[in-house]
Write a protein that holds these residues in place. Structure first.
Motif, short mmCIF file in Angstrom:
data_model
loop_
_atom_site.label_atom_id
_atom_site.label_comp_id
_atom_site.label_asym_id
_atom_site.label_seq_id
_atom_site.Cartn_x
_atom_site.Cartn_y
_atom_site.Cartn_z
N PHE A 101 0.82 -1.20 0.00
CA PHE A 101 0.00 0.00 0.00
C PHE A 101 0.86 1.26 0.00
CE2 PHE A 101 -3.08 -2.89 2.45
CZ PHE A 101 -3.58 -3.42 1.28
N ASP A 102 2.01 1.21 0.66
CA ASP A 102 2.93 2.35 0.61
C ASP A 102 3.47 2.56 -0.81
OD1 ASP A 102 2.66 3.06 3.23
OD2 ASP A 102 4.68 2.49 3.84
N ARG A 103 3.87 1.48 -1.47
CA ARG A 103 4.40 1.61 -2.83
C ARG A 103 3.36 2.19 -3.78
NH1 ARG A 103 6.95 -3.44 -1.75
NH2 ARG A 103 5.28 -4.61 -2.81
N ARG A 104 2.14 1.80 -3.62
CA ARG A 104 1.07 2.25 -4.52
C ARG A 104 0.42 3.54 -4.02
NH1 ARG A 104 3.68 -0.65 -6.77
NH2 ARG A 104 4.04 1.38 -7.70
N LYS A 105 0.85 4.01 -2.84
CA LYS A 105 0.35 5.28 -2.29
C LYS A 105 -1.17 5.29 -2.11
CE LYS A 105 4.20 8.17 -3.88
NZ LYS A 105 5.10 7.04 -4.14
N ILE A 106 -1.68 4.22 -1.53
CA ILE A 106 -3.11 4.18 -1.22
C ILE A 106 -3.29 3.97 0.28
CG2 ILE A 106 -3.60 3.20 -3.50
CD1 ILE A 106 -4.38 0.58 -2.02
N LYS A 107 -4.44 4.38 0.78
CA LYS A 107 -4.79 4.19 2.18
C LYS A 107 -5.99 3.25 2.26
CE LYS A 107 -1.58 7.14 3.06
NZ LYS A 107 -0.24 6.60 3.41
N VAL A 108 -6.00 2.40 3.29
CA VAL A 108 -7.02 1.37 3.41
C VAL A 108 -7.66 1.45 4.79
CG1 VAL A 108 -5.66 -0.09 1.86
CG2 VAL A 108 -5.53 -0.47 4.33
N THR A 109 -8.67 0.62 4.98
CA THR A 109 -9.31 0.48 6.29
C THR A 109 -8.91 -0.86 6.89
OG1 THR A 109 -11.19 1.90 5.78
CG2 THR A 109 -11.52 0.24 7.49
N SER A 110 -8.39 -0.84 8.10
CA SER A 110 -8.01 -2.07 8.78
C SER A 110 -9.05 -2.39 9.85
CB SER A 110 -6.63 -1.93 9.43
OG SER A 110 -6.24 -3.14 10.06
N HIS A 111 -9.74 -3.51 9.67
CA HIS A 111 -10.72 -3.97 10.65
C HIS A 111 -9.96 -4.78 11.69
CE1 HIS A 111 -13.69 -2.68 7.73
NE2 HIS A 111 -13.04 -3.38 6.83
N MET A 112 -9.89 -4.26 12.91
CA MET A 112 -9.02 -4.82 13.94
C MET A 112 -9.83 -5.51 15.04
SD MET A 112 -6.32 -1.67 14.48
CE MET A 112 -5.20 -1.14 13.17
N VAL A 113 -9.54 -6.79 15.27
CA VAL A 113 -10.11 -7.47 16.42
C VAL A 113 -9.37 -6.96 17.66
CG1 VAL A 113 -10.52 -9.70 17.52
CG2 VAL A 113 -10.67 -9.49 15.03
N GLY A 114 -10.13 -6.54 18.66
CA GLY A 114 -9.50 -5.93 19.84
C GLY A 114 -8.45 -6.80 20.50
N ALA A 115 -8.72 -8.11 20.59
CA ALA A 115 -7.76 -9.01 21.22
C ALA A 115 -6.46 -9.08 20.43
CB ALA A 115 -8.38 -10.40 21.37
N ALA A 116 -6.54 -9.00 19.09
CA ALA A 116 -5.34 -8.99 18.26
C ALA A 116 -4.55 -7.70 18.48
CB ALA A 116 -5.71 -9.15 16.79
N VAL A 117 -5.27 -6.60 18.64
CA VAL A 117 -4.61 -5.32 18.91
C VAL A 117 -3.89 -5.37 20.25
CG1 VAL A 117 -5.02 -2.86 19.35
CG2 VAL A 117 -6.26 -4.02 17.51
N ASP A 118 -4.53 -5.97 21.26
CA ASP A 118 -3.90 -6.07 22.58
C ASP A 118 -2.61 -6.90 22.53
OD1 ASP A 118 -5.91 -4.55 23.71
OD2 ASP A 118 -7.06 -6.28 24.43
N LEU A 119 -2.59 -7.92 21.65
CA LEU A 119 -1.41 -8.76 21.52
C LEU A 119 -0.29 -8.07 20.73
CD1 LEU A 119 -3.08 -12.20 20.76
CD2 LEU A 119 -1.75 -11.64 22.80
N HIS A 120 -0.68 -7.21 19.78
CA HIS A 120 0.30 -6.59 18.87
C HIS A 120 0.04 -5.09 18.76
CE1 HIS A 120 0.97 -10.78 17.91
NE2 HIS A 120 -0.28 -10.89 17.52
#
Length: 317
Positions: A101-120
């Protein structure tokens, strides 16, 4: 002089075109008067919008019984290989997709599971620091449709807190587990400050619904452009997925001369983040960007535009 970037773009376009059957044709040239009319549909005169979803889920899956390519195992035993399959998402998949996404210069939406966010938390923070949207995807993999209204609200509140703690941003968009919310989901989301959800596959454009006498945005999702469905359920090859992406784009781009059209593409951390699959996704982005008037937008940007535009379809409002 032709730049290296132009040569790479041209090569990707040729590669994508070669993977498509001759029965699929590129959109016809657009009459000038149609171009003028189409500019009213999207910001900055865009003809068509593409929105990419990037799911951050690795590590949040249950210890046993989680969906995976592995043969089924008695749920009383831990599924160790399946857990490593999910680990790939945060170890390799998300970092690789972020570079694409950086190479192509686009922005996306990341759907984040809260437990995954807490781990990382550092990875979640990096996603936002690179300019992408952090959206809610529940706190755990517990299916929303099985929850009481109280449990549902508590789960979304936990998810908000996990994402805010890691990224410094509050989510305004939501994606339920396999799109299956409850009759109370939109009211709960709205009361918690969410602007939109994506758990609807009934249109190819954003629209508004009435929730407690106020408009709530729907930014439609997709199943047939979803990597988890095509790769893991239908067992598509990368060439078949590339074929589907291009055919969908060509059809919507042709329609976009006279209607507001949006294409949704889904990329899960452990699935689309694989090397060959990430390459196919990047080639598709290059192909789409080679067409005039194509914009890649985050879903919160689409939702805010839909809420403000007098041309947005309104259901029950």
């Amino acid at each position: 002089m032709t730049s290296r970037r132009d040569l790479l773009k041209a090569g990707a376009i040729v590669a994508m075109a070669g993977a498509i059957p001759s029965s699929v044709t590129v959109a016809d040239p657009i009459p000038e008067q149609t171009k003028v009319a189409a500019r009213a549909f999207w910001p900055d005169g865009a003809r068509m919008v593409i929105s990419v979803s990037m799911q951050m889920e690795g590590g949040a899956q249950p210890a046993s019984g989680a969906e995976s390519p592995m043969p089924e195992i008695d749920p009383k035993y831990p599924d160790l290989p399946a857990s490593k399959w999910y680990d790939y998402g945060f170890k390799e998949g998300l970092p690789r997709l972020l570079e694409v996404f950086d190479r192509r210069k686009i922005k996306v939406t990341s759907h984040m599971v809260g437990a995954a966010v807490d781990l990382h938390p550092e990875l979640a923070k990096e996603i936002v620091q690179r300019g992408h949207e952090a959206a809610g995807h529940g706190q755990t993999w517990t299916a929303q449709f099985s929850m009481t209204p109280e449990q549902e609200r508590a789960s979304y509140q936990q998810s908000i807190e996990s994402i805010e703690r890691a990224t410094g941003t509050r989510p305004v968009g939501f994606n339920a587990f396999w799109l299956r919310g409850t009759p109370h989901t939109m009211e709960i989301l709205q009361s918690l400050g969410f602007l939109y959800h994506i758990d609807d596959v009934s249109r190819d454009e954003p629209f508004l619904v009435n929730v407690r006498d106020r408009p709530f945005a729907v930014v439609p999702y997709t199943l047939h452009m979803n990597d988890i469905v095509d790769y893991e359920a239908r067992h598509f090859s990368t060439a078949m997925y590339a074929d589907d992406l291009k055919a969908e784009f060509d059809a919507l781009y042709a329609e976009a001369g006279t209607r507001r059209r949006m294409m949704s593409v889904s990329a899960h951390d452990r699935i689309a983040g694989r090397p060959s699959r990430a390459r196919v996704l990047e080639q598709f982005i290059l192909y789409a960007q080679s067409h005039p008037g194509v914009q890649f937008l985050r879903k919160d940007e689409i939702a805010r535009f839909a809420l403000e535009s007098p041309l947005t379809v309104r259901e029950g409002i």
